[in-house]
Every structure is written in structure tokens, then in C-alpha cells.
Design an enzyme around this catalytic site. Structure first.
Site: not given
Ligand code: IPM
Ligand code: MG
Length: 351
Positions: A142, A190, A222, A246, A250
Site C-alpha cells: 500500500y 506467502k 491462499d 484487507d 472482507d
Molecule cells: C479497507 C478498505 C481500504 C483498504 C480502501 C478503501 C483503501 O478496503 O479499509 O479495508 O484497502 O484498506
Molecule cells: Mg478492504
């Protein structure tokens, strides 16, 4: 006690969900005799439109001089569909993380009994799943340099960089969370491919002896992605680098049945930030239909960071009650859904 709370509603549904969390915090303040001073700051697409910067200096100053930051969401489709945009709302979020030194993002994944039927997984697989993703937040791909395009525009590159110190401080936090929970830590990397992951593994190995009572295992990302789906109950604390965290957080969040329920805390060198893990959900903006619970639970994490443990518990209890009594928005409602603002009013009234 008196606390100053920087309030950054941001874009999309951000303002309306933050408003509900504030109602609840105000109810907590009056019940427990505290004073919360909410000071608003601009961020995201909203801030680009107003002042041309998604994380303006005035917002940063406000955050630095507050006891905690309550954050809504940022992002706007008008930028998503324009890869050539010079400034993007997400840059504001990344700038905030970097400037506040928020190196750790804590994402608890908990399931709610009344919502198990909403999970894409079989009920017996998810019931009782309860783990925390500790994501490194200010390093890795990032932020690594160099990044960009060659002059002819035909080649693009990003760089993943980690230092031993960055790995140590996040892994230390991972061990500490595991110590407070069920004493199991999974390090996700990884290392079979990436040099940064090999540094992670080597660094963790050198720390292992200091945490003899923690059961430690290493997992390639993975494989971790697969096991979170296959066997979510086996995890207690996962610690991992920025991009893996990240993606996995999710993935982990949806197994609970709704993205609209999960809070997060970003902590580090300066003021901590509390925000729902879902995004700005622009399709719902202004419609009074978005689920405010993730933000309300983020407010509970905020209170905990101020050592207001009992007050945080009161918020969690009222959220549980709203789920049991089905005072919930349309994403999780089985009957007649409540509006965002009605859920907020109910939670505040029942604190
Ligand atoms: C998160 C989001 C952010 C990230 C984006 C919006 C930049 O997906 O907070 O997980 O990738 O960190
Ligand atoms: Mg995210």
C-alpha cells in the site's frame, strides 16, 4: 469524564450511520455522566469537493488533538470509474492512517445467533465462530516505493516493503490479543514466494520464545483464504500484512451474515480511529436504509479504548437486544424493516 471525539462522517452512507452512533454515544454520556464533545472534520470525496484534499491539514489537526476518532466511510463512484482522477478519496484514508501512525487494524469477526440464516455458509460451520484479524496498516504494498508507470505508460509497478521493526510491533500486538483470548495465533504470509513474507516468518520465529503459552501456527495466505471458509471456528487471532489483511477481513466478514455489523479499530502512535468495515455504499446514501450497527459497535470499541468498559458493554447489550427484537434495517430484517434513523433512536432510547 470529558472526551473530545473527532467525527469524520465522510461519504455515501457515512453521515447517516455516524449520526446514529452519535445518538447512542449521547445516550451513554447522559446515563453514565460523561461529556462527549463531537467536533466534525472533512474527509474523502466530500473533502475533495470542498477543499481539494481528501484529508486536509485541518482534519489531521483535529484528529491529533482529540481523544478518539469516529469515522464513517469514504469513496464515491465518480472516482471509481475514472482511473485518471488526480486525487482520489481513498488517498485520504491512506494519508490518515500514515499520518496518525495507525499501524494496526483490529477487525473482530463475530457471529450473531439471530443472523446465522443469512450466512452464505452452513449454519453448523459458522455458529460460534469468533476470531480477530489483526492487519498491519501502514506498510507493505500500500505504501512501498517505487510505484508508478513507465514513461510510455505500458508498464506499471508497486513495491512491497517491510522492515523488521514494522513486523515486530504488529506481531507483538497479535500475541497480546491472543493472550487475552484463546491463546492461538495464526501468522498469515506467502513465505513460499515473497521475500517480505520470509522476513515476517523469520521475525515471528525470533519472538516465539517470549510467548511460550501461545499456540502459534503459520499459514500461507491462499490456504488461509480456504480455511476461513472451510473451518472458520478454528481461528482465534490472525495477524498478517496489509494487503492480505484487507482481503481476508472482507472474506471473513461475510460469513457472519452481513457486512453491516462489523466494527473495526485502527490503533497506533497517535489518536485511534474507529470505523465500520463496510464501505460508503453509495447506492443507499441518503435513503435512510443503511445498517448503522457496525458504526454503533465501532463506537463501543471507541469507548473501550477510553477505558469506559462498562459503557462499551452497554452498547453491545443494546445491539444484541435490537437483533433479538428485530429492530433492524432491511439488509437483515425478516419482517418489516426499520429505517436507519429509527434503529438509532431505538438503540439510544434503550441504552
Ligand atoms: C479497507 C478498505 C481500504 C483498504 C480502501 C478503501 C483503501 O478496503 O479499509 O479495508 O484497502 O484498506
Ligand atoms: Mg478492504
Amino acid at each position: 469524564m470529558k472526551f473530545k471525539i473527532a467525527t469524520l462522517p465522510g461519504d455515501g452512507i457515512g453521515p447517516e450511520i455516524v449520526e446514529q452512533a452519535i445518538k447512542v454515544l449521547k445516550a451513554v454520556a447522559s446515563k453514565y455522566g460523561h461529556e462527549f464533545d463531537f467536533q466534525y472534520g472533512l474527509t474523502g470525496a466530500h473533502a475533495i469537493d470542498e477543499v481539494g484534499d481528501p484529508y486536509p491539514a485541518s482534519t489531521h489537526d483535529l484528529c491529533v488533538n482529540s481523544d478518539a476518532v469516529l469515522f464513517g466511510a469514504i469513496g464515491d463512484p465518480k472516482f471509481d470509474n475514472n482511473p485518471k482522477a488526480r486525487v482520489r478519496p481513498e488517498q485520504g484514508l491512506l494519508a490518515m492512517r500514515k499520518k496518525l501512525g495507525l499501524y494496526a487494524n483490529i477487525r473482530p469477526v463475530t457471529t450473531f445467533k439471530s443472523l446465522l440464516h443469512k450466512s452464505p455458509l452452513r449454519q453448523d460451520l459458522v455458529e460460534g465462530a469468533d476470531f480477530v484479524v489483526v492487519r498491519e496498516l501502514t506498510g507493505g504494498i500500500y505504501f512501498g516505493e517505487p510505484r508508478g508507470r513507465t514513461e510510455d505508460g505500458n508498464k506499471a509497478f508497486d513495491t512491497c516493503v517491510y522492515t523488521k521493526e514494522e513486523v515486530e510491533r504488529i506481531v507483538k500486538l497479535g500475541f497480546e490479543y491472543a493472550a487475552k483470548r484463546n491463546k492461538r495465533l495464526t501468522v498469515v504470509d506467502k513465505a513460499n514466494v515473497l521475500a517480505t513474507s520470509r522476513l515476517w516468518r523469520e521475525t515471528v520465529q525470533s519472538m516465539e520464545k517470549d510467548y511460550g503459552d501461545i499456540e502459534l501456527d503459520y499459514m500461507f495466505v491462499d490456504n488461509a483464504a480456504m480455511q476461513i471458509i472451510q473451518w472458520p471456528k478454528k481461528f482465534d487471532v490472525i495477524v498478517t500484512e496489509n494487503m492480505f489483511g484487507d482481503i481476508l477481513s472482507d472474506e471473513a466478514s461475510v460469513i457472519t451474515g452481513s457486512l453491516g455489523l462489523l466494527p473495526s479499530a485502527s490503533i497506533g502512535l497517535l489518536t485511534s480511529v474507529f470505523e465500520p468495515i463496510h464501505g460508503s455504499y453509495p447506492q443507499a446514501a441518503g435513503k435512510d436504509i443503511a445498517n448503522p450497527i457496525a458504526t454503533v459497535l465501532s463506537a463501543a470499541m471507541l469507548l473501550e479504548s477510553l477505558n469506559l468498559t462498562e459503557e462499551a458493554e452497554a452498547i453491545r447489550r443494546v445491539v444484541d437486544k435490537s437483533l433479538e427484537e428485530e429492530v433492524v434495517t432491511e439488509d437483515i430484517s425478516k419482517g418489516k424493516p426499520y429505517k436507519t434513523s429509527e434503529v438509532g433512536d431505538w438503540l439510544a432510547a434503550n441504552i
